[in-house]
Design a protein around this motif. Structure first.
Motif, PDB file in Angstrom:
ATOM      1  N   ALA A 234      53.644  14.400 -52.411  1.00  0.00           N
ATOM      2  CA  ALA A 234      53.221  13.733 -54.181  1.00  0.00           C
ATOM      3  C   ALA A 234      54.030  12.162 -53.947  1.00  0.00           C
ATOM      4  O   ALA A 234      52.998  11.579 -54.054  1.00  0.00           O
ATOM      5  CB  ALA A 234      54.076  14.577 -54.855  1.00  0.00           C
ATOM      6  N   GLN A 235      54.996  12.291 -52.713  1.00  0.00           N
ATOM      7  CA  GLN A 235      54.699  10.160 -52.491  1.00  0.00           C
ATOM      8  C   GLN A 235      53.705  10.074 -51.604  1.00  0.00           C
ATOM      9  O   GLN A 235      53.507   8.611 -51.881  1.00  0.00           O
ATOM     10  CB  GLN A 235      56.516  10.490 -52.122  1.00  0.00           C
ATOM     11  CG  GLN A 235      57.306  10.591 -53.059  1.00  0.00           C
ATOM     12  CD  GLN A 235      58.732  11.060 -52.855  1.00  0.00           C
ATOM     13  OE1 GLN A 235      59.485   9.821 -51.320  1.00  0.00           O
ATOM     14  NE2 GLN A 235      59.892  11.457 -52.232  1.00  0.00           N
TER      15      GLN A 235
ATOM     16  N   LEU B  61      66.992  15.343 -49.618  1.00  0.00           N
ATOM     17  CA  LEU B  61      66.285  14.080 -49.894  1.00  0.00           C
ATOM     18  C   LEU B  61      66.019  13.311 -48.892  1.00  0.00           C
ATOM     19  O   LEU B  61      65.593  12.825 -48.688  1.00  0.00           O
ATOM     20  CB  LEU B  61      67.347  13.828 -50.785  1.00  0.00           C
ATOM     21  CG  LEU B  61      66.559  12.133 -51.086  1.00  0.00           C
ATOM     22  CD1 LEU B  61      65.590  12.182 -52.386  1.00  0.00           C
ATOM     23  CD2 LEU B  61      67.810  11.251 -52.349  1.00  0.00           C
TER      24      LEU B  61
ATOM     25  N   THR C  81      62.824  15.010 -46.831  1.00  0.00           N
ATOM     26  CA  THR C  81      61.475  13.815 -47.589  1.00  0.00           C
ATOM     27  C   THR C  81      61.248  12.414 -47.908  1.00  0.00           C
ATOM     28  O   THR C  81      60.334  11.743 -47.512  1.00  0.00           O
ATOM     29  CB  THR C  81      62.290  14.529 -49.045  1.00  0.00           C
ATOM     30  OG1 THR C  81      62.421  15.539 -49.377  1.00  0.00           O
ATOM     31  CG2 THR C  81      60.818  14.017 -49.968  1.00  0.00           C
ATOM     32  N   ASN C  82      61.999  11.601 -47.837  1.00  0.00           N
ATOM     33  CA  ASN C  82      61.464  10.555 -47.851  1.00  0.00           C
ATOM     34  C   ASN C  82      61.618   9.650 -46.284  1.00  0.00           C
ATOM     35  O   ASN C  82      60.874   8.889 -46.000  1.00  0.00           O
ATOM     36  CB  ASN C  82      63.647   9.179 -48.044  1.00  0.00           C
ATOM     37  CG  ASN C  82      63.921   9.513 -49.321  1.00  0.00           C
ATOM     38  OD1 ASN C  82      63.046   9.962 -50.473  1.00  0.00           O
ATOM     39  ND2 ASN C  82      64.916   9.573 -49.858  1.00  0.00           N
TER      40      ASN C  82
ATOM     41  N   GLN D 174      60.183  23.025 -51.862  1.00  0.00           N
ATOM     42  CA  GLN D 174      59.542  21.410 -52.138  1.00  0.00           C
ATOM     43  C   GLN D 174      59.823  20.603 -51.353  1.00  0.00           C
ATOM     44  O   GLN D 174      59.522  19.271 -52.574  1.00  0.00           O
ATOM     45  CB  GLN D 174      61.131  22.025 -53.643  1.00  0.00           C
ATOM     46  CG  GLN D 174      61.169  20.543 -54.772  1.00  0.00           C
ATOM     47  CD  GLN D 174      60.225  21.186 -55.202  1.00  0.00           C
ATOM     48  OE1 GLN D 174      59.969  22.063 -56.170  1.00  0.00           O
ATOM     49  NE2 GLN D 174      59.419  20.225 -56.116  1.00  0.00           N
TER      50      GLN D 174
ATOM     51  N   ASP E 182      57.642  17.798 -52.909  1.00  0.00           N
ATOM     52  CA  ASP E 182      57.974  16.212 -53.258  1.00  0.00           C
ATOM     53  C   ASP E 182      57.326  15.111 -52.328  1.00  0.00           C
ATOM     54  O   ASP E 182      56.483  14.143 -52.779  1.00  0.00           O
ATOM     55  CB  ASP E 182      59.241  16.001 -53.147  1.00  0.00           C
ATOM     56  CG  ASP E 182      59.765  16.632 -54.426  1.00  0.00           C
ATOM     57  OD1 ASP E 182      59.175  17.447 -54.778  1.00  0.00           O
ATOM     58  OD2 ASP E 182      61.396  16.824 -54.029  1.00  0.00           O
TER      59      ASP E 182
END
Length: 502
Positions: A93-94, A151, A154-155, A86, A90
């Motif tokens: 997609a960003q 998170l 991911t960022n 995931q 994610d």
């Protein structure tokens, strides 16, 4: 006068053409971002809980972006144990929305550092629909990922790709292989009882020989700007990151980076992409000598691999042509389901309570109960195989702790002169051994059935064949070459003389 001016103009253009800086059809950008976990966070890598108590060095997102004018690709190495699927979806997609790089052109691989942040084993919410007992086993008795840390990772992946994209410049690219066979060893060994065991222990008189190979190749891509300044380095090598030098750490990859940057006199980012090393670690079970301390071991592995990478960087020709391409296929592979009788027996073991002393039997009974739940809710697992081409090199990924033999098979079957297998990329499906490891002379830790490792026996072969097939859909670019020597003119006049005895 007019003729004179024309002549001078022609001379000026000719002189500019001779002195103008060389151009390149490929641009490269590198960047890194911090993902160091905090003290007290879970330390992943086992089937129970452990916590970070001190700091050694920073963990990073390491990014390389290449742009050939037609498309861009991003290769990201994470100083993490694994990368959940995931997180990949994610981040892609960003990246696609903000930077226009399609998701299938983005490869995200974990270094498998056992001294990094909480990205596994159990994911947030993964067992919310399970029984109360299984939820307790998953969330209270197992290594768990932290939702906030996921998170953050991911960022920072997105931020790293953004920075590398903005920083890309015309580049010179080199590609090469080094050789390092003194720090990686197959951890599975043939035993006198006919089985293969993982880490049977140095000095064990029942050991016959190693049960599998290693891959000694050190794959290296270097990128320089047009003035010769190092922009970044990519390294591919097959060895577990389990040296654990003491506290939060990128593991031996930290010393890989220090060695390259120190030797090259540069702070250019080093992007590490882990090779197929599901059965390869730094531990030599046939050695008669005491093992090094953790810090020394990390220095040994990272230093020797880094030194080999430096040799490749210094000796490889550079080119300004590196066409890019990519392929991707997602396989749906079934889990191995535990037999009902085994599930019943494991339930009895777990309900009897965790014993004092050796808890191995209880731990793997716990794992069977957790797996039984996963087989009910997700009997098949998405396994992405991806190939990204950078000139004469191809990165061929899988989401497994992948046995090294499969990596060697991919190299043999690929049409690319430089093929870099990348494990633990774009998701995580646990250990994926060879079919032989499941046979009568197999066995060992990697073949145990758990909530982490459970794919059907042919999974590894399916991934290898898919990666080879995808690589064959692309055309390798010629490898850079050194300029040819000038046509022979005359010998060196200092040296073209007979012996002078008087």
């Amino acid at each position: 006068m007019k003729k004179l001016l024309l002549a001078l103009s022609f001379y000026a253009v000719s002189l500019w053409a001779q002195t103008a800086a060389p151009t390149s059809s490929i641009k490269a950008g590198f960047a890194e971002r911090d993902i160091t976990p905090g003290i007290g966070m879970e330390q992943p890598g086992g089937y129970g809980k452990a916590y970070h108590l001190k700091f050694h060095d920073a963990c990073k997102v390491r990014v390389a972006v290449f742009d050939d004018g037609k498309q861009k690709v991003a290769l990201i190495g994470l100083d993490t144990l694994v990368v959940p699927r995931q997180v990949v979806l994610d981040a892609r997609a960003q990246i696609e929305k903000e930077l226009g790089i399609p998701g299938e052109c983005v490869m995200i691989g974990a270094s498998h550092s056992h001294s990094s942040g909480p990205v596994g084993m159990v994911l947030p919410g993964e067992y919310d629909t399970a029984s109360d007992l299984v939820k307790k086993l998953a969330y209270e008795e197992s290594s768990c990922a932290d939702a906030g840390f996921l998170l953050r990772v991911t960022n920072e992946i997105v931020a790293g790709v953004r920075a590398a994209t903005l920083g890309r410049v015309p580049a010179q690219i080199s590609v090469g292989f080094g050789h390092e066979d003194k720090v990686a060893f197959n951890r599975r060994l043939r035993m006198k009882n006919g089985q293969s065991w993982s880490h049977p222990g140095a000095g064990n008189k029942d050991i016959i020989e190693y049960a599998g190979p290693i891959d000694p190749q050190v794959g290296v891509i270097g990128a320089w700007d047009m003035q010769g300044e190092l922009l970044g380095v990519m390294v591919n090598y097959s060895c577990h990151a389990t040296t654990n030098p003491g506290g939060i750490s990128a593991n031996w990859i930290y010393y890989l980076e220090k060695t390259i940057q120190g030797a090259m006199g540069s702070r250019a980012p080093v992007v590490f992409m882990q090779g197929a090393c599901g059965d390869v670690t730094q531990v030599d079970n046939l050695s008669q000598y005491r093992r090094p301390g953790a810090e020394q071991w990390a220095q040994l592995v990272g230093g020797r691999v880094g030194a080999e990478a430096v040799k490749v960087l210094l000796s490889s020709p550079r080119g300004t042509e590196a066409p890019l391409d990519h392929r991707q296929k997602v396989l749906a592979i079934s889990r191995r389901k535990p037999a009902p009788e085994r599930v019943k027996k494991c339930l009895e073991i777990v309900e009897a309570g965790k014993p004092k002393g050796d808890t191995s039997g209880w731990i793997f009974a716990k794992e069977i109960l957790m797996l039984d739940h996963l087989c009910q809710v997700t009997p098949k697992v998405d396994c992405e195989v991806q190939v990204i081409q950078v000139g004469p090199a191809a990165f061929v990924s899988n989401p497994a702790e992948y046995f090294v033999q499969f990596g060697l098979d991919i190299k043999k079957g690929s049409p690319f002169p430089f093929t870099f297998p990348v494990e633990l990329a774009n998701g995580i499906v646990g250990y994926v051994p060879t079919e032989e490891a499941f046979g009568p002379h197999g066995g060992g830790y990697e073949t145990r059935l758990t909530s982490y490792s459970n794919l059907e026996i042919t999974a590894g072969r399916q991934m290898a064949e898919t990666g080879i097939a995808l690589s064959k859909e692309m055309t390798p670019a010629p490898a850079p070459e050194f300029p040819k020597a000038p046509v022979f003119g005359a010998p060196w006049t200092y040296g073209n003389v007979p012996p002078e005895l008087e």
